[in-house]
Write a protein that holds these residues in place. Sequence first.
Motif, PDB file in Angstrom:
ATOM      1  N   PHE A 281      33.434   1.474 -18.164  1.00 33.06           N
ATOM      2  CA  PHE A 281      33.250   2.900 -17.910  1.00 33.06           C
ATOM      3  C   PHE A 281      32.830   3.667 -19.165  1.00 33.06           C
ATOM      4  O   PHE A 281      32.724   4.898 -19.126  1.00 33.06           O
ATOM      5  CB  PHE A 281      34.534   3.507 -17.361  1.00 33.06           C
ATOM      6  N   ALA A 282      32.585   2.974 -20.272  1.00 38.73           N
ATOM      7  CA  ALA A 282      32.266   3.682 -21.512  1.00 38.73           C
ATOM      8  C   ALA A 282      31.049   4.597 -21.376  1.00 38.73           C
ATOM      9  O   ALA A 282      31.102   5.761 -21.798  1.00 38.73           O
ATOM     10  CB  ALA A 282      32.092   2.691 -22.657  1.00 38.73           C
ATOM     11  N   PRO A 283      29.925   4.149 -20.794  1.00 34.24           N
ATOM     12  CA  PRO A 283      28.773   5.052 -20.690  1.00 34.24           C
ATOM     13  C   PRO A 283      29.043   6.256 -19.790  1.00 34.24           C
ATOM     14  O   PRO A 283      28.612   7.375 -20.106  1.00 34.24           O
ATOM     15  CB  PRO A 283      27.674   4.149 -20.108  1.00 34.24           C
ATOM     16  N   LEU A 284      29.743   6.050 -18.660  1.00 34.98           N
ATOM     17  CA  LEU A 284      30.048   7.174 -17.779  1.00 34.98           C
ATOM     18  C   LEU A 284      31.007   8.140 -18.459  1.00 34.98           C
ATOM     19  O   LEU A 284      30.829   9.360 -18.395  1.00 34.98           O
ATOM     20  CB  LEU A 284      30.639   6.662 -16.465  1.00 34.98           C
ATOM     21  N   ALA A 285      32.029   7.610 -19.127  1.00 33.00           N
ATOM     22  CA  ALA A 285      32.963   8.481 -19.841  1.00 33.00           C
ATOM     23  C   ALA A 285      32.233   9.301 -20.899  1.00 33.00           C
ATOM     24  O   ALA A 285      32.522  10.493 -21.085  1.00 33.00           O
ATOM     25  CB  ALA A 285      34.070   7.646 -20.484  1.00 33.00           C
ATOM     26  N   ALA A 286      31.280   8.690 -21.578  1.00 33.13           N
ATOM     27  CA  ALA A 286      30.531   9.417 -22.613  1.00 33.13           C
ATOM     28  C   ALA A 286      29.755  10.579 -22.005  1.00 33.13           C
ATOM     29  O   ALA A 286      29.690  11.681 -22.592  1.00 33.13           O
ATOM     30  CB  ALA A 286      29.598   8.462 -23.352  1.00 33.13           C
ATOM     31  N   GLN A 287      29.149  10.361 -20.833  1.00 29.90           N
ATOM     32  CA  GLN A 287      28.415  11.442 -20.181  1.00 29.90           C
ATOM     33  C   GLN A 287      29.346  12.568 -19.751  1.00 29.90           C
ATOM     34  O   GLN A 287      29.004  13.753 -19.866  1.00 29.90           O
ATOM     35  CB  GLN A 287      27.657  10.899 -18.973  1.00 29.90           C
ATOM     36  N   VAL A 288      30.522  12.219 -19.273  1.00 25.79           N
ATOM     37  CA  VAL A 288      31.503  13.236 -18.883  1.00 25.79           C
ATOM     38  C   VAL A 288      31.978  14.000 -20.115  1.00 25.79           C
ATOM     39  O   VAL A 288      32.100  15.242 -20.097  1.00 25.79           O
ATOM     40  CB  VAL A 288      32.685  12.579 -18.134  1.00 25.79           C
ATOM     41  N   HIS A 289      32.230  13.293 -21.202  1.00 26.15           N
ATOM     42  CA  HIS A 289      32.662  13.952 -22.434  1.00 26.15           C
ATOM     43  C   HIS A 289      31.585  14.903 -22.962  1.00 26.15           C
ATOM     44  O   HIS A 289      31.902  15.978 -23.502  1.00 26.15           O
ATOM     45  CB  HIS A 289      32.992  12.909 -23.495  1.00 26.15           C
ATOM     46  N   GLU A 290      30.329  14.536 -22.824  1.00 26.04           N
ATOM     47  CA  GLU A 290      29.240  15.399 -23.289  1.00 26.04           C
ATOM     48  C   GLU A 290      29.219  16.732 -22.547  1.00 26.04           C
ATOM     49  O   GLU A 290      28.709  17.735 -23.065  1.00 26.04           O
ATOM     50  CB  GLU A 290      27.897  14.689 -23.130  1.00 26.04           C
ATOM     51  N   LEU A 291      29.779  16.758 -21.338  1.00 20.91           N
ATOM     52  CA  LEU A 291      29.869  17.997 -20.563  1.00 20.91           C
ATOM     53  C   LEU A 291      31.085  18.832 -20.960  1.00 20.91           C
ATOM     54  O   LEU A 291      31.303  19.901 -20.394  1.00 20.91           O
ATOM     55  CB  LEU A 291      29.947  17.656 -19.072  1.00 20.91           C
ATOM     56  N   GLY A 292      31.874  18.343 -21.918  1.00 18.66           N
ATOM     57  CA  GLY A 292      33.075  19.059 -22.324  1.00 18.66           C
ATOM     58  C   GLY A 292      34.280  18.764 -21.475  1.00 18.66           C
ATOM     59  O   GLY A 292      35.282  19.493 -21.535  1.00 18.66           O
ATOM     60  N   LEU A 293      34.226  17.683 -20.692  1.00 19.91           N
ATOM     61  CA  LEU A 293      35.291  17.333 -19.750  1.00 19.91           C
ATOM     62  C   LEU A 293      36.013  16.071 -20.192  1.00 19.91           C
ATOM     63  O   LEU A 293      35.538  15.314 -21.038  1.00 19.91           O
ATOM     64  CB  LEU A 293      34.692  17.113 -18.353  1.00 19.91           C
ATOM     65  N   ARG A 294      37.159  15.837 -19.566  1.00 21.27           N
ATOM     66  CA  ARG A 294      37.922  14.607 -19.771  1.00 21.27           C
ATOM     67  C   ARG A 294      37.623  13.646 -18.627  1.00 21.27           C
ATOM     68  O   ARG A 294      37.338  14.061 -17.507  1.00 21.27           O
ATOM     69  CB  ARG A 294      39.419  14.911 -19.827  1.00 21.27           C
ATOM     70  N   PHE A 295      37.754  12.348 -18.912  1.00 24.89           N
ATOM     71  CA  PHE A 295      37.437  11.314 -17.920  1.00 24.89           C
ATOM     72  C   PHE A 295      38.695  10.541 -17.549  1.00 24.89           C
ATOM     73  O   PHE A 295      39.449  10.099 -18.425  1.00 24.89           O
ATOM     74  CB  PHE A 295      36.382  10.356 -18.474  1.00 24.89           C
ATOM     75  N   GLY A 296      38.902  10.358 -16.240  1.00 25.20           N
ATOM     76  CA  GLY A 296      40.073   9.640 -15.762  1.00 25.20           C
ATOM     77  C   GLY A 296      39.734   8.588 -14.737  1.00 25.20           C
ATOM     78  O   GLY A 296      38.690   8.641 -14.075  1.00 25.20           O
ATOM     79  N   ILE A 297      40.633   7.603 -14.600  1.00 19.60           N
ATOM     80  CA  ILE A 297      40.465   6.540 -13.611  1.00 19.60           C
ATOM     81  C   ILE A 297      41.787   6.290 -12.893  1.00 19.60           C
ATOM     82  O   ILE A 297      42.866   6.622 -13.399  1.00 19.60           O
ATOM     83  CB  ILE A 297      39.968   5.219 -14.239  1.00 19.60           C
ATOM     84  N   HIS A 298      41.689   5.687 -11.728  1.00 19.01           N
ATOM     85  CA  HIS A 298      42.839   5.218 -10.953  1.00 19.01           C
ATOM     86  C   HIS A 298      43.100   3.757 -11.310  1.00 19.01           C
ATOM     87  O   HIS A 298      42.178   2.964 -11.497  1.00 19.01           O
ATOM     88  CB  HIS A 298      42.526   5.343  -9.467  1.00 19.01           C
ATOM     89  N   THR A 299      44.382   3.397 -11.412  1.00 17.77           N
ATOM     90  CA  THR A 299      44.754   1.994 -11.602  1.00 17.77           C
ATOM     91  C   THR A 299      45.901   1.647 -10.653  1.00 17.77           C
ATOM     92  O   THR A 299      46.569   2.532 -10.119  1.00 17.77           O
ATOM     93  CB  THR A 299      45.187   1.700 -13.047  1.00 17.77           C
ATOM     94  N   MET A 300      46.124   0.361 -10.487  1.00 19.21           N
ATOM     95  CA  MET A 300      47.218  -0.129  -9.655  1.00 19.21           C
ATOM     96  C   MET A 300      48.234  -0.872 -10.509  1.00 19.21           C
ATOM     97  O   MET A 300      47.888  -1.537 -11.495  1.00 19.21           O
ATOM     98  CB  MET A 300      46.692  -1.095  -8.588  1.00 19.21           C
ATOM     99  N   ARG A 301      49.483  -0.766 -10.109  1.00 22.03           N
ATOM    100  CA  ARG A 301      50.551  -1.554 -10.741  1.00 22.03           C
ATOM    101  C   ARG A 301      50.287  -3.046 -10.553  1.00 22.03           C
ATOM    102  O   ARG A 301      49.838  -3.487  -9.506  1.00 22.03           O
ATOM    103  CB  ARG A 301      51.893  -1.176 -10.091  1.00 22.03           C
ATOM    104  N   GLY A 302      50.567  -3.841 -11.611  1.00 23.74           N
ATOM    105  CA  GLY A 302      50.535  -5.289 -11.471  1.00 23.74           C
ATOM    106  C   GLY A 302      49.265  -5.933 -11.994  1.00 23.74           C
ATOM    107  O   GLY A 302      48.535  -5.379 -12.811  1.00 23.74           O
TER     108      GLY A 302
END
Length: 437
Positions: A91-112
């Motif tokens: 997700f590094a390239p997508l996160a970078a694009q979101v950061h360039e907009l001044g926003l934070r980037f988040g993801i969903h994860t599962m236990r285990g």
Amino acid sequence: MGTTSRPPMGWNSWDCYGTTVTEDEVLANARFMAEHLLPFGWDTVVVDIDWSDPTARSHGYNAGAPLTMDTHGRLLPDPGRFPSAADGRGFAPLAAQVHELGLRFGIHTMRGVPRLAVDRATPVPGTTATAVDIADPTNACEWNPDMVGLDHSHPGAQAYYDSTLALYASWGVDFIKADDMLWPYQAADIEAYARAIARSGRAIELSLSPGRDLSTTHEPHLREHATMWRICDDLWDRWEDVEANFARFARWAPLSGDGGWADGDMLPLGRIGLRAERGEPRDDGLTPDERVSLLTLWVIARSPLMFGGDLPTSDPGTVALLQNADVLAVHRDSRRNREVFREGPLVMWAADGHDGTAYAAVFNLGDEPLALSQDVSRVGFAASGGPEVRELWTGATFPRREVPVQSDDARGVAPGSAALDLALPPHGAVLLAGPAV
């Protein structure tokens, strides 16, 4: 663990795209947020569940899905839906694009750990263990087939979480919604996950889900390890779902604050169900008054605000509700938020503001209009002096009516006091600001 001085605010893909959101759809919502909502505090974009599944579909999960995964059993974004993730870039390239907009980037994860990693006996980084050694199949998720639990008596379990969080940190992840943590309550996983975040070297906010039957006795443990925690199951665009959270917030709101927030789940508003778990493509099924009540409750209870609709195609009137600076100031700055009255259809909340301001929210949970007069002192307003009481959604002002000493007010306000006269539609609410006592 939380560091936020106000509850997190953002957008999450679940209510509109379920398990199937694409990179283009994430970026479209991020760009809309940066242009229209960032000035009001909305700053986080979250990719929800199953971003690693190339066979993801609406209305459910796929048993035995061919999850995209690295050689260490760590999930990677499906490059079919997230083209910038190809060649192991994650997700590094997508996160970078979101950061360039001044926003934070988040993801969903599962236990285990993924079942597929156990099947392949993938090695755990930094250890001699494999996924087989650290797995606990007896503690698997009850509703998602992808994962099995971890055996936290084995040191490789912590090493696996450490490796996954190190990977997410390298991508630039700022926010994680960790699922299957609270029902049943998974204390060992919560502690191990928080420890892995701390070891990652990146400031990552941790959100825990789902919250079915969550007891307030867990609050100290939750506050120590997470930024926010769900207090309900998935919330959808039905009044009964909204109404059920009144009692939950009454228990939890006094415990929220100082970087730890009770979460009433996402706001299922606007254009939802496009490819989601529940329902077909639609504008949300709440009435305009119910939307105001939902947002008023989440604001006065200081719940995290995660919008669930597709922002670019949502009704402008719904988006405008997210741009009310006066309402969002209550969410940002109020303190001592509490339910003060509940009788029949009438529910009242109060909160303290800054500089001599008090806030109150009055709700009609009933199916009929409700006309009432309320003693202003019951919600913390001064009987006289200072500015008029103002309704923050509409800007309307409400005079404080003097009740003469000799009067026997038929509407239940004591003689010699001051009253507010209110008229609430079915399932409606007002959010008031006025001079504090």
